[in-house]
Design a protein around this motif. Structure first.
Motif, PDB file in Angstrom:
ATOM      1  N   VAL A   1      -7.597  -5.581   1.284  1.00 34.26           N
ATOM      2  CA  VAL A   1      -6.243  -5.026   0.076  1.00 34.26           C
ATOM      3  C   VAL A   1      -5.376  -5.035  -0.002  1.00 34.26           C
TER       4      VAL A   1
ATOM      5  N   ARG B   1     -10.223 -10.421   5.107  1.00 33.78           N
ATOM      6  CA  ARG B   1     -11.118  -9.511   5.250  1.00 33.78           C
ATOM      7  C   ARG B   1     -10.529  -8.792   6.833  1.00 33.78           C
TER       8      ARG B   1
ATOM      9  N   ALA C   1       0.601  -1.452   0.081  1.00 37.30           N
ATOM     10  CA  ALA C   1       0.008  -0.024   0.296  1.00 37.30           C
ATOM     11  C   ALA C   1       1.120   0.956   0.042  1.00 37.30           C
TER      12      ALA C   1
ATOM     13  N   ALA D   1     -17.646   0.509   5.050  1.00 40.79           N
ATOM     14  CA  ALA D   1     -17.632  -0.925   3.655  1.00 40.79           C
ATOM     15  C   ALA D   1     -16.593  -0.073   2.738  1.00 40.79           C
ATOM     16  N   MET D   2     -16.121   0.817   3.063  1.00 37.70           N
ATOM     17  CA  MET D   2     -15.043   1.517   1.558  1.00 37.70           C
ATOM     18  C   MET D   2     -13.840   0.856   3.215  1.00 37.70           C
TER      19      MET D   2
ATOM     20  N   ALA E   1     -12.798  -2.066   2.537  1.00 37.09           N
ATOM     21  CA  ALA E   1     -12.570  -3.268   1.313  1.00 37.09           C
ATOM     22  C   ALA E   1     -11.058  -2.717   1.570  1.00 37.09           C
ATOM     23  N   ALA E   2     -10.645  -1.347   1.682  1.00 35.73           N
ATOM     24  CA  ALA E   2      -8.626  -0.860   1.903  1.00 35.73           C
ATOM     25  C   ALA E   2      -8.027  -2.028   2.413  1.00 35.73           C
TER      26      ALA E   2
END
Ligand code: ZN
Lengths: 257, 118
Positions: free
Chosen positions: A233, A255, A10, A225-226, A229-230
């Protein structure tokens, strides 16, 4: 000839790591950070002035740090609440980062502080990407900014733990479409709560302070939710031979731990 | 414009990786940018040209892979593009999805290094 080295990391990992460490360190001292994001003109300073006074009137040691570019005027206004206030200059930078916040707190944050409100730089784009080590992230907007605002700034609204609507006393005058606003906020951040406030009438201020104090006492915050999601990733590690077919989309193994 | 900070982080990460692999010249950096990462790709490309000056990435290309945002709808089981402006409301059943499948990526995925000749 050249060779390809897989990195898969990241871009903001460094800030995220520092922010996580700061959150833990502050938690160890009994302090939580409330990160406030908004555009200029949202009425954030007026609301914060009231929130500081109410939080401190309830006997909860409170402090505030403001990085708003405006002027020192903001800091003076906030200081009227009687809580320790620090104004920091970001040197033209459009957002605060965890390392800066940490440096500003050193030697200033009074021992025993339970809530530190951080008034981030006034814009809804850049600050959204930077975790400051906050426990509660609040995105504010006023009814005068229009019900479409959450669609224009999806990451700021999408990553909020709580959305605060300000200047509700002007709602009728500006023809604010509340139903559309709720649908837009929910569309970028399913399940997030919306607190309605008016710094002018004082409406909603007590209930906003209640929410903050619940978090101080350890209540769970909403998980956007965002944000999930990050995280997925950051933990995904399946990728193709040339890295271009790497599709960490929806990896159920990624998760939150 | 926080894209400059982000470009600097990309350059830092890539230069560090290059050092770990023998310190050659970096010819390209590959990054993945999700539709909901909060980054404007053109601003990132511009910022990268500023951030790379005087580093091992001085002449490197920035290769951006865009990832669309998608969500899964629990009520009907469908998957859909979150779109722009984004909405987690399912276009098929108008249910509210709480599961974003992708689109928040902001990652350096690979760097390309020039092999030392000989
Ligand atoms: Zn559906």
């Amino acid at each position: 000839m050249c060779r390809v080295v897989d990195v898969r990391r990241a871009v903001l990992a460094k800030n995220d790591t520092l922010a996580g460490a700061l959150r833990e360190e502050l938690a160890g001292r009994g302090t939580i950070v409330v990160n406030l994001l908004s555009s200029p003109g949202s009425g954030k300073t007026a609301l914060l002035e009231r929130v500081l006074a109410h939080t401190s009137a309830r006997g909860v040691p409170t402090a505030a740090l403001t990085a708003d570019l405006a002027t020192e005027h903001d800091a003076r206004r906030l200081a009227r609440s009687g809580v320790p206030v620090r104004q920091v200059l970001t040197g033209g930078l459009c957002h605060l980062e965890a390392a800066q916040l940490r440096a500003h707190l050193e030697g200033w944050l009074p021992a025993g502080t339970r809530v530190l409100y951080v008034e981030n730089v006034g814009n809804l784009v850049c600050p959204a990407s930077y975790d400051l080590g906050e426990t509660l992230r609040i995105t504010l907007m006023s009814v005068t900014e229009g019900e479409d605002k959450p669609l224009k700034y999806p990451t700021a609204f999408g990553l909020a733990h709580l959305v605060v609507l300000t200047k509700t006393d002007l709602e009728r005058a500006v023809g604010f479409d509340r139903a559309a606003f709720v649908r837009n906020v929910t569309g970028v951040n399913p399940g997030v709560e919306i607190a309605e406030t008016s710094a002018r009438s004082g409406e909603g201020v007590e209930s906003l302070v209640d929410r903050v104090l619940a978090v101080v006492r350890g209540a769970a915050v909403h998980r956007p939710a965002m944000a999930a999601a990050a995280h997925a990733v950051a933990h995904a590690n399946t990728h193709g031979p040339d890295g271009d077919h790497a599709l960490p989309l929806g990896d159920p193994a990624g998760r939150l731990p | 414009m926080h894209e400059l900070s982000i470009a600097e982080a990309i350059v830092e990460r890539a230069a560090e990786t290059a050092r770990l692999h023998g310190g050659g010249r970096v010819t390209a950096v590959r990054v993945t940018v999700g539709e909901l990462a909060g980054v404007v790709p053109d601003a990132l490309r511009f910022s990268f040209e500023v951030a790379r000056v005087g580093t091992a990435l001085e002449t490197a290309r920035l290769v951006v892979r865009d990832v669309p945002a998608r969500a899964r709808c629990a009520p009907c089981g469908g998957e859909f593009a979150v779109g722009s402006p984004p909405s987690m409301w399912c276009p098929r059943c108008d249910g509210l999805s709480r599961e974003l499948l992708g689109g928040r990526e902001l990652e350096v995925t690979a760097i390309e290094l020039e092999e030392a000749s000989g």
